[in-house]
Scaffold this active site. Structure first.
Site, short mmCIF file in Angstrom:
data_model
loop_
_atom_site.label_atom_id
_atom_site.label_comp_id
_atom_site.label_asym_id
_atom_site.label_seq_id
_atom_site.Cartn_x
_atom_site.Cartn_y
_atom_site.Cartn_z
N CYS A 114 34.35 -12.44 55.61
CA CYS A 114 32.94 -12.07 55.69
C CYS A 114 32.75 -10.93 56.69
CB CYS A 114 32.09 -13.29 56.02
SG CYS A 114 30.32 -13.04 55.73
N HIS B 276 33.50 -17.08 51.99
CA HIS B 276 34.03 -18.00 53.00
C HIS B 276 35.00 -18.99 52.35
CE1 HIS B 276 31.56 -16.96 56.53
NE2 HIS B 276 30.66 -16.60 55.63
N GLU C 53 36.85 -21.07 53.91
CA GLU C 53 37.02 -22.25 54.74
C GLU C 53 36.07 -23.39 54.40
OE1 GLU C 53 34.37 -19.43 57.22
OE2 GLU C 53 35.79 -19.35 55.55
#
Length: 520
Positions: free
Chosen positions: A86, A176, A178
């Site tokens: 990001c 993202h 994660e």
């Protein structure tokens, strides 16, 4: 513990994203050790850690603003793999000769990534020509990539949603990976640390146990250690680990501050004295703590008062023992990260009751914090390594300030007793329903609100009790538990019938973003 024990370390540069800790969790789940450093000290952290790979996190900042965060230049000149996520992609591009602009099409939430080309980051996960769900959260976007990069993924709002310079092993994604909303994101991070950085799965709790014991022995030497045992998983694991390292040089102190759950002190003392050969002192300081807190409504002052009194009690007990050289406590990695969040970050005051910044000089003791590198679920895995029973390892987290922060507004002895009884009934109902292990944390809160109710043939004016239950994997994000209404009805009925002082029960259905999942 020091990074000397972890030669294969991934450095995560934190630019202020709410989900930076989740990056660390995914890397550790892949069996690789990592550390998070705030961007202001990233250059020092890079030189200290000497990482084998670097990940640049997201951020609420904009790279087009003057003075916005940047990665240290040595990250890009060290010849090691770098992954930008990001904002991390945007600063990578801005620093290496690309271009980032504000005011373009924003993407927040679910989006779909078109795989334009194969690359090492996607190996075995996504193939060219396929389409996959990802999670976006950006207002700015990259409009030109640096020389040497190629586009490997696009989305509706991001023409450079995934880019790669495989010659330099630089990769970047606008989404993202994660978060759980990017279903294959953990696999991408696994590819980065294993396939690209070439790091082995060397991060295990068995290995950590051996390293920790060796480190504790070196730190403590022949000194005496007192351990702040609260009865929770963290302090209990810390105590067992230290005892394994230095034996009778350790004395555990359990302070009953009057803010514990029902019969908590008694059950903890019984477990440790009957099953573990640990020197344990129980200090009843309930009058001291409650007298200092009575009438206090401000949650920060509650926390700081409790922290100050804990220190005073440990000082006094150390003197009775003839002095101590070290104070041990169950500080976890999230405590450390949140205590050093950069100015304006979302978690700068979350851990104000922890002594993560050190102890008062007058104590003349040093801290021993053997869990300082671990997340909550890693502590539980270490507890299994140390032989703690499953029933204890799976206990719901209980905050250091105890019931003080589950009793918003002014504290009184009466309110604490009401809350203690309600909480005990609630947890009893959860266990009877077989739901305890399905819930990360459940507790009752006594709201600073009284309502008129009709009970039998009379009116009452009593407190409202809120029930909370959340599900979580790592304690950093949480969603409310979806109870069956019959369960809630039964639990509420018991509380109202059995606890004098409560005439209404409500259920909290708030979800929590990264950060504390406690009630304040």
């Amino acid at each position: 513990m020091t990074t000397a024990n972890h030669p294969d370390t991934v450095l995560i540069v934190d630019f202020g994203s709410q989900v930076t800790q989740l990056i660390a969790r995914r890397v550790r789940e892949a069996g690789v050790y990592c550390e998070i450093v705030p961007f202001q000290s990233a250059a020092e952290g890079f030189r200290r850690i000497r990482p084998k790979a670097v990940i640049l996190s997201g951020s609420p900042h904009s790279t087009v603003d003057i003075g916005s965060p940047r990665a240290p230049d040595e990250v890009f000149s060290a010849g090691i793999p770098v992954l930008g996520i990001c904002y991390g992609e945007q600063t990578m591009c801005a620093q290496l000769g690309g271009k980032v602009e504000a005011g373009h099409h924003r993407e927040f939430g679910r989006a779909f990534l078109e795989i334009e080309d194969d690359c090492a980051l996607f190996d075995g996960v996504w193939a060219k020509g396929t389409r996959h769900q990802v999670w976006m959260s950006h207002g700015d976007r990259v409009t030109a990539i640096p020389d040497g990069f190629r586009v490997v993924g696009t989305s509706t709002g991001a023409p450079f949603a995934a880019i790669a310079d495989e010659a330099r092993q630089f990769y970047a994604v606008q989404f993202h990976p994660e978060v759980v909303h990017t279903p294959d994101g953990a696999k991408l991070l696994g590819n980065f640390v294993h396939r690209i950085a070439g790091l082995a799965r060397g991060w295990t709790m068995a290995a950590y146990r051996d390293h920790a014991i060796e480190t504790i022995r070196k730190q403590v030497g022949k000194g005496k250690v007192i351990c702040a045992l609260s009865g929770g998983v963290d302090s209990s694991v810390a105590a067992l680990l230290i005892h394994e390292a230095v034996g009778d040089q350790l004395t555990c102190i359990l302070v009953d501050h009057g803010l514990m759950r029902k019969d908590e002190a008694k059950s903890v003392v019984e477990m440790f004295r009957q099953h573990y050969n640990l020197p344990l002192i129980l200090v009843d300081a309930s009058d001291r703590f409650i007298s200092a807190l009575e009438g206090e409504a401000d949650p920060e002052r509650k926390r700081k008062t409790i922290g100050r009194l804990f220190i005073e009690v440990f000082e006094e007990e150390a003197k009775k023992l003839g002095g101590a050289d070290f104070l041990a406590q169950g500080t976890l990695y999230p405590d450390v990260i949140e205590s050093v969040s950069f100015s304006g970050g979302p978690s700068v005051t979350i851990k104000s009751h922890h002594n993560v910044g050190g102890l008062p000089e007058r104590m003349n003791m040093k801290l021993v914090e053997p869990l300082r590198e671990l997340f909550k679920d890693e502590v539980r895995a270490l507890g299994k390594e140390l032989g703690l029973p499953e029933s204890f390892i799976g206990r719901h987290p209980f905050p250091g300030p105890g019931l003080a922060i589950r009793c918003p507004g002014g504290i009184t002895r009466e309110k604490l007793e009401i809350l203690r009884e309600a909480d005990a009934i609630y947890l009893d109902e959860i266990r009877k329903a077989g739901l305890y292990d399905a819930i990360w944390q459940a507790f009752a809160v006594l709201l600073p609100v009284q309502t008129v109710g009709v009970m039998g043939d009379g009116r009452t004016y009593e407190f409202v009790c809120a029930l909370r239950a959340v599900t979580s994997v790592d304690g950093m994000t949480a969603d409310f538990y979806h109870y069956d209404m019959n369960f809630l009805g039964a639990a509420a009925t018991r509380i109202i019938n059995e606890v004098k002082g409560i005439n209404r029960v409500v259920y909290d259905v708030t979800s929590k973003p990264p950060g504390t999942i406690e009630w304040e």
